[in-house]
Design a protein around this motif. Structure first.
Motif, PDB file in Angstrom:
ATOM      1  N   TYR A   4      30.279  34.801  37.417  1.00  0.00           N
ATOM      2  CA  TYR A   4      30.906  33.633  38.041  1.00  0.00           C
ATOM      3  C   TYR A   4      31.235  33.959  39.491  1.00  0.00           C
ATOM      4  CZ  TYR A   4      31.487  31.187  33.634  1.00  0.00           C
ATOM      5  OH  TYR A   4      31.247  30.528  32.454  1.00  0.00           O
ATOM      6  N   LEU A   5      31.140  32.959  40.312  1.00  0.00           N
ATOM      7  CA  LEU A   5      31.508  33.122  41.719  1.00  0.00           C
ATOM      8  C   LEU A   5      32.646  32.146  42.039  1.00  0.00           C
ATOM      9  CD1 LEU A   5      30.874  34.454  44.470  1.00  0.00           C
ATOM     10  CD2 LEU A   5      29.384  32.516  44.951  1.00  0.00           C
ATOM     11  N   THR A  20      44.515  40.060  43.773  1.00  0.00           N
ATOM     12  CA  THR A  20      45.254  39.578  42.597  1.00  0.00           C
ATOM     13  C   THR A  20      44.507  39.946  41.320  1.00  0.00           C
ATOM     14  OG1 THR A  20      46.142  37.765  43.900  1.00  0.00           O
ATOM     15  CG2 THR A  20      46.222  37.490  41.505  1.00  0.00           C
ATOM     16  N   LEU A  21      43.193  39.791  41.359  1.00  0.00           N
ATOM     17  CA  LEU A  21      42.391  40.141  40.184  1.00  0.00           C
ATOM     18  C   LEU A  21      42.448  41.647  39.931  1.00  0.00           C
ATOM     19  CD1 LEU A  21      39.261  37.846  40.712  1.00  0.00           C
ATOM     20  CD2 LEU A  21      41.242  37.454  39.232  1.00  0.00           C
ATOM     21  N   GLU A  22      42.369  42.417  41.008  1.00  0.00           N
ATOM     22  CA  GLU A  22      42.407  43.876  40.889  1.00  0.00           C
ATOM     23  C   GLU A  22      43.727  44.317  40.241  1.00  0.00           C
ATOM     24  OE1 GLU A  22      41.582  45.954  44.646  1.00  0.00           O
ATOM     25  OE2 GLU A  22      43.006  47.472  43.973  1.00  0.00           O
ATOM     26  N   ARG A  23      44.839  43.715  40.720  1.00  0.00           N
ATOM     27  CA  ARG A  23      46.149  44.070  40.150  1.00  0.00           C
ATOM     28  C   ARG A  23      46.246  43.667  38.678  1.00  0.00           C
ATOM     29  NH1 ARG A  23      48.662  41.908  45.405  1.00  0.00           N
ATOM     30  NH2 ARG A  23      48.517  43.729  46.744  1.00  0.00           N
ATOM     31  N   GLY A  24      45.480  42.657  38.316  1.00  0.00           N
ATOM     32  CA  GLY A  24      45.485  42.205  36.917  1.00  0.00           C
ATOM     33  C   GLY A  24      44.458  42.925  36.073  1.00  0.00           C
ATOM     34  N   GLY A  25      43.809  43.911  36.661  1.00  0.00           N
ATOM     35  CA  GLY A  25      42.863  44.734  35.888  1.00  0.00           C
ATOM     36  C   GLY A  25      41.451  44.177  35.808  1.00  0.00           C
ATOM     37  N   LYS A  51      32.670  37.623  31.216  1.00  0.00           N
ATOM     38  CA  LYS A  51      33.703  37.835  30.184  1.00  0.00           C
ATOM     39  C   LYS A  51      35.132  37.723  30.742  1.00  0.00           C
ATOM     40  CE  LYS A  51      33.750  42.751  30.919  1.00  0.00           C
ATOM     41  NZ  LYS A  51      33.706  44.088  30.524  1.00  0.00           N
ATOM     42  N   ASN A  52      35.277  37.867  32.069  1.00  0.00           N
ATOM     43  CA  ASN A  52      36.630  37.889  32.644  1.00  0.00           C
ATOM     44  C   ASN A  52      37.123  36.538  33.145  1.00  0.00           C
ATOM     45  OD1 ASN A  52      37.022  40.644  32.253  1.00  0.00           O
ATOM     46  ND2 ASN A  52      35.957  41.160  34.163  1.00  0.00           N
ATOM     47  N   LYS A  55      40.692  35.065  31.858  1.00  0.00           N
ATOM     48  CA  LYS A  55      41.833  35.856  32.330  1.00  0.00           C
ATOM     49  C   LYS A  55      41.999  35.705  33.850  1.00  0.00           C
ATOM     50  CE  LYS A  55      43.798  40.500  32.253  1.00  0.00           C
ATOM     51  NZ  LYS A  55      43.508  41.935  32.163  1.00  0.00           N
ATOM     52  N   ALA A  56      40.856  35.698  34.537  1.00  0.00           N
ATOM     53  CA  ALA A  56      40.908  35.591  36.008  1.00  0.00           C
ATOM     54  C   ALA A  56      41.545  34.267  36.426  1.00  0.00           C
ATOM     55  CB  ALA A  56      39.501  35.691  36.584  1.00  0.00           C
ATOM     56  N   LEU A  57      41.135  33.191  35.811  1.00  0.00           N
ATOM     57  CA  LEU A  57      41.694  31.884  36.188  1.00  0.00           C
ATOM     58  C   LEU A  57      43.185  31.814  35.873  1.00  0.00           C
ATOM     59  CD1 LEU A  57      38.824  29.436  35.142  1.00  0.00           C
ATOM     60  CD2 LEU A  57      39.419  30.234  37.432  1.00  0.00           C
ATOM     61  N   SER A  58      43.565  32.459  34.800  1.00  0.00           N
ATOM     62  CA  SER A  58      44.987  32.479  34.437  1.00  0.00           C
ATOM     63  C   SER A  58      45.785  33.274  35.467  1.00  0.00           C
ATOM     64  CB  SER A  58      45.095  33.076  33.036  1.00  0.00           C
ATOM     65  OG  SER A  58      46.375  33.523  32.800  1.00  0.00           O
ATOM     66  N   LEU A  59      45.256  34.426  35.867  1.00  0.00           N
ATOM     67  CA  LEU A  59      45.932  35.247  36.891  1.00  0.00           C
ATOM     68  C   LEU A  59      46.055  34.479  38.210  1.00  0.00           C
ATOM     69  CD1 LEU A  59      44.180  38.710  36.396  1.00  0.00           C
ATOM     70  CD2 LEU A  59      46.637  38.291  36.207  1.00  0.00           C
ATOM     71  N   LEU A  60      44.987  33.803  38.571  1.00  0.00           N
ATOM     72  CA  LEU A  60      44.988  33.080  39.852  1.00  0.00           C
ATOM     73  C   LEU A  60      45.946  31.894  39.807  1.00  0.00           C
ATOM     74  CD1 LEU A  60      41.195  33.188  40.785  1.00  0.00           C
ATOM     75  CD2 LEU A  60      43.038  34.654  41.595  1.00  0.00           C
TER      76      LEU A  60
END
Lengths: 84, 376
Positions: A4-5, A20-25, A51-52, A55-60
């Motif tokens: 995804y981009l 933000t994504l990096e901090r969220g793993g 696969k991420n 989680k990524a959208l939730s973190l953002l």
């Protein structure tokens, strides 16, 4: 490879998104937005593995970083917009 | 040379600063203009500097940290974003020309001065409370006087502005790098600061902390993004950062800020204050010095006049003896008018984290000799 981009509003926005994504793993990489989807001219996006996405959208969302657009690509240089 | 002009530019930098500047000059290209490593590294260093600024100044969002060429540049953006023709603006009596000239350049702006004596924070706050009447659209206030080192009660002034719903622009030129500044607590619309003074970065660097929906670019150009738009993008910081960034300068600034954070503001402030108190006491018998009775009201800046000496002649005589100081009005005629020194000016000594007591001893001895000799 399918990924995804997350297209961002600006370079700094893309940097904040990647951090933000990096901090969220979640590992990601920042790229220049392909010309075919850069509607307003040059831009930046953040690539993440399929696969991420959830989680990524939730973190953002928690960081109040709303993506400008979201695309899926299948590694053939074609991009399909995904509604957010 | 004994350098006592750090209020203008900190000349002695930590070694990491020129090293960072030099590395960036030879390894970093235009940030945000390409996907190649030299461009990405430049973008990374700039973002990292935004994060360093955020940690030092209590700004959580790196997007609100705009890089400029100086505090003057920052103040121009802030003032021209908020002050409209025919606005009324309240300022302190200690403002620099970097505030008064941009205000003067705008048509029909009424400038009110919250007059109060030097080194009297209660009177300063009362003057702001009295002058902050409903017609005031914007308040612009320096945190520290560049001439006298007077620390204004900026936290209380910020509370007053918030209570009355008036946007506040803070000039932190003399406080950044030696006093705590916390945007999260101050909630100022803008805070302008230079990179080349207390933050120990190179000249040509400045920062604007933005907390206002109203931002007006004073320069338009490329941002590396949304290139088809005819206008500047709405997003910060790009909206206010047209053109290629000063990457080597920002890399140096990042190193300077890291040094300041490692050494600590308390340590820096305490070191500078001790030296200024020592200097003020050392010259008290033959000079008129503007030393605060309450030491907590002053930074590492001391203005003075030597009996029977013109201030410029004295600075020249000192320069001939290896001392670097600034004399005259220090680009702040309003501050001199407020202190009653507009006609004669002052000589200003200002120290840095690298100034030593031995240097101050030599300076006091030289001043004493010059005083005994008198101006020829």
């Amino acid at each position: 490879m399918v990924y995804y981009l997350i297209v961002c509003r600006s370079l700094t926005y893309a940097q904040r998104t990647a951090k933000t994504l990096e901090r969220g793993g979640i590992s990601s990489s920042m790229i220049r937005t392909p010309k075919s989807i850069a509607k307003e001219g040059c831009g930046y996006g953040v690539k993440i593995a399929k696969k991420n996405l959830e989680k990524a959208l939730s973190l953002l969302q928690r960081a109040e970083l709303s993506p400008k657009h979201l695309y899926i690509t299948f590694g053939d240089n074609s991009y399909r917009e995904v509604s957010l | 040379m004994i350098y006592l002009d750090s209020a203008a530019t900190s000349l002695q930098k930590p070694h990491c600063v020129p090293k960072a500047v030099s590395y960036a000059m030879t390894h970093m290209a235009s940030p945000g203009r390409g996907g190649y490593p030299a461009s990405q590294t430049a973008a990374d260093i700039i973002y990292s500097c935004r994060e360093e600024c955020g940690l030092l100044f209590g700004e959580e969002d790196p997007s609100n940290i705009v890089f400029t060429s100086s505090a003057t540049h920052s103040l121009n953006i802030a003032i021209k974003s908020l002050v409209r023709p025919s606005s009324t603006v309240l300022i302190s009596p200690w403002e620099h020309n970097a505030v008064t000239r941009p205000l003067h350049s705008l048509p029909n702006v009424t400038v009110k001065v919250a007059s109060s004596p030097l080194f009297q924070p209660e009177a300063t706050l009362k003057a702001f409370a009295r002058c902050l009447t409903p017609e005031v659209d914007v308040v612009v206030c320096t945190h520290v006087s560049n001439v006298f080192g007077y620390i204004l009660p900026i936290e209380d002034i910020a509370i007053l502005c918030r209570q009355r719903g008036v946007p506040l622009i803070i000039d932190a030129s003399q406080s950044a790098g030696c006093l705590p500044i916390n945007q999260e607590e101050l909630q100022a619309s803008f805070i302008a600061l230079p990179g080349h003074k207390g933050l120990l970065g190179p000249q040509g660097t400045g920062v604007l902390l933005c907390n206002s929906r109203c931002t007006r670019p004073i320069m338009e150009g490329g941002t590396g993004s949304v290139s088809r738009r005819k206008t500047m993008p709405p997003e910060l910081p790009e909206r206010l950062e047209a053109g290629t960034a000063n990457v080597s300068g920002i890399a140096g600034l990042r190193a300077g800020i890291r040094f300041v954070r490692q050494r600590g503001l308390v340590s820096i402030q305490s070191h500078e204050l001790k030296l200024i108190q020592y200097l003020g006491q050392g010259i008290s018998s033959f000079a008129r010095s503007f030393l605060a009775e309450d030491a907590t009201l002053q930074t590492g800046v001391l203005s003075f006049q030597l009996i029977n000496w013109d201030c410029e002649a004295l600075a020249t005589a000192l320069a001939q003896r290896g001392f670097a100081l600034r004399a005259g009005l220090h680009c702040a005629p309003l501050a001199h008018r407020s202190a009653g020194t507009l006609e004669e000016g002052t000589v200003r000594a200002s120290v840095s984290p690298f100034t030593t007591k031995q240097e101050i001893d030599r300076f006091i001895a030289t001043l004493s000799t010059l005083w005994k000799q008198g101006e020829s």
